[in-house]
Structures are given as structure tokens and as C-alpha cells.
Design an enzyme around this catalytic site. Structure first.
Site, PDB file in Angstrom:
ATOM      1  N   TYR A 333     -71.011 -27.567   6.413  1.00  0.00           N
ATOM      2  CA  TYR A 333     -69.601 -27.807   6.709  1.00  0.00           C
ATOM      3  C   TYR A 333     -69.468 -28.948   7.715  1.00  0.00           C
ATOM      4  O   TYR A 333     -70.029 -28.884   8.801  1.00  0.00           O
ATOM      5  CB  TYR A 333     -68.947 -26.544   7.271  1.00  0.00           C
ATOM      6  CG  TYR A 333     -67.486 -26.748   7.581  1.00  0.00           C
ATOM      7  CD1 TYR A 333     -66.532 -26.630   6.573  1.00  0.00           C
ATOM      8  CD2 TYR A 333     -67.071 -27.107   8.849  1.00  0.00           C
ATOM      9  CE1 TYR A 333     -65.207 -26.851   6.829  1.00  0.00           C
ATOM     10  CE2 TYR A 333     -65.727 -27.338   9.116  1.00  0.00           C
ATOM     11  CZ  TYR A 333     -64.798 -27.199   8.106  1.00  0.00           C
ATOM     12  OH  TYR A 333     -63.477 -27.440   8.366  1.00  0.00           O
ATOM     13  N   GLU A 411     -41.953 -29.720  26.155  1.00  0.00           N
ATOM     14  CA  GLU A 411     -41.081 -29.577  24.977  1.00  0.00           C
ATOM     15  C   GLU A 411     -40.098 -30.738  24.820  1.00  0.00           C
ATOM     16  O   GLU A 411     -39.574 -30.950  23.723  1.00  0.00           O
ATOM     17  CB  GLU A 411     -40.328 -28.242  25.035  1.00  0.00           C
ATOM     18  CG  GLU A 411     -41.251 -27.058  24.767  1.00  0.00           C
ATOM     19  CD  GLU A 411     -40.580 -25.720  25.031  1.00  0.00           C
ATOM     20  OE1 GLU A 411     -39.549 -25.691  25.741  1.00  0.00           O
ATOM     21  OE2 GLU A 411     -41.097 -24.707  24.538  1.00  0.00           O
TER      22      GLU A 411
END
Ligand SMILES: [Zn+2]
Ligand SMILES: [Zn+2]
Length: 430
Positions: A333, A411
Site C-alpha cells: 500500500y 472557522e
């Protein structure tokens, strides 16, 4: 009849004359109105983080929202992946916008009121779970972008595929997952996107800033393992055995020459690191083997081949020089290089400059971290950008990085991310 025609014509003429203004105003209003909900979704997801391949609640939130928008939705792709399709009904290209949904086994130590107290099981241990990489914001922003684009359907041509993928951080041991599994499940074969856009909330940039890079951007990562075979003996009589610890020490030193002596570092850098060495149980026993595990970061296929071949040579021949053997293996992987298509990057750069302001769009250095988005970027031309989430005035060199238990996402950075993704889509589909 003639009156109707006249009325119709004048309406069309008026609409055409004011179309750019109307769309810009519509877009501003739509982005503005969705801002508080994007923050709300983000906080909700942040408080309910889910580990890779376990994004069940998040996926349901996404699927419910996309269905409410009237989009055809597919769920359960590569375990928890979700896609929704916005078809403008007019011919044109298909673009994909991607968000990743998983959180990390990290105990959150921020002071935000919606901090996660969630616990889960990872590798057989109880762990805290935290959105320490900002994927909560990727999901919330893309939910908002979907709503905005659905509302502006009449201004679009072609199609927009919203891709919410699981397991960006890597599937748990014994499982596969993420972008490569979504591709294997046939998502791109079915919807045939021409290009993909993605973004990442990035602690190394301040709010208001967008980072990009044309060509190779984030490294390909490859885990490796070397096991040195020794011959166990008493620590006081090393000549009666073969000492794998001394051999391993020489290998660790030898590996330092891969990048420093064998790679053309003026072309593009590479990294070879040893992260684990295991061998021995007691002060007076020379063990029968030593295991080493580490990671390689490269930025193109030729360099990858050169690095892995040099490593194999050093591991195997150092062992042989010491009268033993060593086995060098590469983990099956691996993440490919996240590659930003140069033509697409050049084409979309004016959009990024317009939404963030010229001075706030920065070409940033190569990133030796890797990103599962790379699989999508391998499949079709793509552009992946970084959006700063460290508050203005805070030094990004000392701000807690992505994956830190103190990772803090400003934010007020989210409206820029929403606008960038929306306008990338609108401009491409113009
Ligand atoms: Zn991450
Ligand atoms: Zn991430």
C-alpha cells in the site's frame, strides 16, 4: 402574440445584460447565507469524529443533505463513501469536487466548546478520536458548495460530481480503503469526471491565504521494512554468532547516503527515514534478527525507482559484507505523488487570485506529507490547494500542525474555502 414575443425578447435581453451581475450577486448572497450552516455542520462533525472506514454517521449526514438538495446519491462506496451528481441538463464537462471524511486516533486537547470526547478502538486499543486534520471542515464546506451550486444550476453547463471519500488517513490494518477503493468501485468509470478539485485545511498558512503548486505538490509515500538475519549467541562470545545489531547500525548509516550521495537533489528532493528498530531482549544475548521499518518520500516515478533500488542495494550488500542476509520489502500500500496538472493549475490560478486577492495566493514549497487525493489526481487532471486555517497574527511556524492534539481550525477561514471551491467549479463550467 407579437406583444408576447416582444415581452419575451425584452426579458431575455435584460436578463442577458444583467446576467454577470445577477450571478455574482446571487453567488455572494448564497455563500453568505450558507456560512453559519457550514460552521454548524463542521462543529457537529467535529464533535462526532469517526476513524477511517468507520465514517457511518458522517456519511449519513452527507447523503441526507445531498438527497434533500434533490441530487441522485450513491452510498456505501468503498464502505462509507458517498457521491451525489448535479446535472445541469446542458452539455459540458463533468467535474468532481472531493472531500475526505475521516478523523484520527488523537485525544483532543483544544479548548473549543465542541471539542471531541469520543473514544474508539484502533489496533486493539482504546483511543481518543479527533478531527485533527480538518476533514470535518472539508465535509461541511463541500455540503455548502453543493447547496450553492444546486441553487445556481441555471448558470451551469455540464455536471458536478460531489465525492465524499472514506479513509484518507489510511485504512486500519487488514483493511483497504480510501480513494483507490472508490476508483476500484468504478466511481470515475461511471461518472467520467474530466477533472477533480480538492482542498485541504492547512495550519501552515494563515486565514485568508491559499497555497498552491503546479506539478508535483505532495510526496508519494512508501513504507519499507528490512529484516536482518543474524545468528544468536552469548553477548560475551560474538565470534560464535552473527550480530544483526551491528549490521543494522551500518544499514541505518548507509541509508543516509541514498539522498545525500545518490539523488540529484538540485532536481527534486527525497526523504528516507527509519522509524522503528527492533531486536534483542537482554544485555548479554546477541539476537537472531533485527527488524527496521521506515518511510520513503519521493516526488516522481524515476526518483522513486532510484531511491528504492539504492536502498535495496545498501540493505542486502551491507548484510552480505557482514556474512549474513537481509530481506528488504516495500509495503504494497502506497500513496502516489499528488500531482497538480500544470495546464489546469494555470487555467484556474486567476480564479484563486480573484477570490483570495493576488497577494494572498502563494506558490508554496513541496510538501513531504502525502495525500490520498493523489489517486484521483492519477486518474484525471486535477488541482489540489491548501487553504490557511491558522488565525491571522498567529505565527504559522509555531502553530500546532495538522495531526496535533492542539490543531486549531479558524472557522473564519471557511468562507474562503467555500468560495474557492464554488468559483473553481463555476469558472471551469462557464
Ligand atoms: Zn491528515
Ligand atoms: Zn488530511
Amino acid at each position: 402574440m407579437s406583444k408576447n414575443t416582444y415581452t419575451g425578447l425584452s426579458w431575455i435581453t435584460l436578463a442577458a445584460a444583467f446576467a454577470p451581475y445577477t450571478h455574482a450577486a446571487d453567488l455572494d448572497a448564497s455563500l453568505k447565507s450558507i456560512e453559519p450552516r457550514v460552521v454548524g455542520w463542521r462543529r457537529d462533525i467535529h464533535q462526532h469524529p469517526e476513524l477511517s472506514n468507520r465514517e457511518v454517521r458522517t456519511a449519513k449526514l452527507v447523503a441526507d443533505h445531498l438527497r434533500k438538495l434533490g441530487l441522485p446519491v450513491e452510498t456505501g462506496i468503498a464502505r462509507t463513501g458517498v457521491v451525489g451528481l448535479l446535472d445541469s441538463g446542458r452539455p459540458g464537462p463533468t467535474i468532481a469536487l472531493r472531500a475526505d471524511m475521516d478523523a484520527l486516533p488523537v485525544v483532543e486537547r483544544t479548548e473549543v466548546p465542541f471539542r471531541s470526547t469520543v473514544k474508539s478502538n484502533y489496533r486493539g486499543e482504546e483511543v481518543g478520536v479527533m478531527h485533527a486534520c480538518g476533514h470535518d471542515s472539508h465535509v461541511a464546506v463541500l455540503m455548502g458548495v453543493a447547496e450553492t451550486l444546486v441553487g445556481m444550476k441555471s448558470a451551469l453547463r455540464g455536471k458536478v460530481l460531489f465525492v465524499f471519500q472514506p479513509a484518507e488517513e489510511g485504512a486500519p490494518p487488514g483493511e483497504t480503503g480510501g480513494a483507490s477503493d472508490m476508483l476500484k468501485a468504478g466511481v470515475f468509470d461511471k461518472y467520467k469526471p474530466d477533472i477533480v478539485f480538492g482542498w485541504h485545511a492547512w495550519a501552515s498558512l494563515n486565514t485568508g491565504t491559499i497555497g498552491y503548486r503546479s506539478g508535483p505538490f505532495m510526496a508519494g509515500s512508501q513504507a519499507w521494512k528490512a529484516v536482518v538475519a543474524g545468528k544468536q549467541t552469548h553477548g560475551s562470545r560474538p565470534w560464535q554468532g552473527v550480530d544483526p545489531i551491528v549490521t543494522a547500525a551500518q544499514i541505518v548509516n548507509g541509508l543516509q547516503t541514498v539522498v545525500s550521495r545518490q539523488i540529484d537533489i538540485t532536481r527534486i528532493p527525497a526523504v528516507v527515514s527509519v522509524g522503528i528498530i527492533k531486536g534483542g531482549v537482554r544485555n548479554n544475548i546477541i539476537p537472531d534478527s533485527v527488524e527496521m521499518i521506515g518511510t520513503i518520500r519521493t516526488f516522481d516515478a524515476a526518483q522513486y525507482d532510484q531511491v528504492t533500488q539504492a536502498m535495496r542495494r545498501i540493505v542486502e550488500n551491507t548484510a552480505e559484507a557482514n556474512g549474513t542476509t537481509a530481506e528488504f520489502t516495500l509495503d504494497p500500500y502506497r500513496n502516489p505523488v499528488t500531482y497538480n496538472n500544470p495546464e489546469l493549475t494555470a487555467r484556474m490560478l486567476p480564479t484563486l487570485r480573484r477570490v483570495a486577492g493576488d497577494e494572498n495566493v502563494k506558490e508554496i514549497p513541496l510538501i513531504t506529507g502525502s495525500e490520498d487525493f493523489a489517486y484521483f489526481a492519477q486518474a484525471v487532471p486535477s488541482l489540489f490547494i491548501m487553504v490557511g486555517v491558522t488565525p491571522k497574527g498567529t505565527d504559522v511556524t509555531t502553530a500546532p500542525a495538522n495531526h496535533s492534539p492542539l490543531f486549531y481550525l479558524d472557522e473564519t477561514a471557511l468562507p474562503l474555502a467555500s468560495r474557492a471551491m464554488t468559483e473553481l467549479a463555476l469558472d471551469y463550467l462557464k
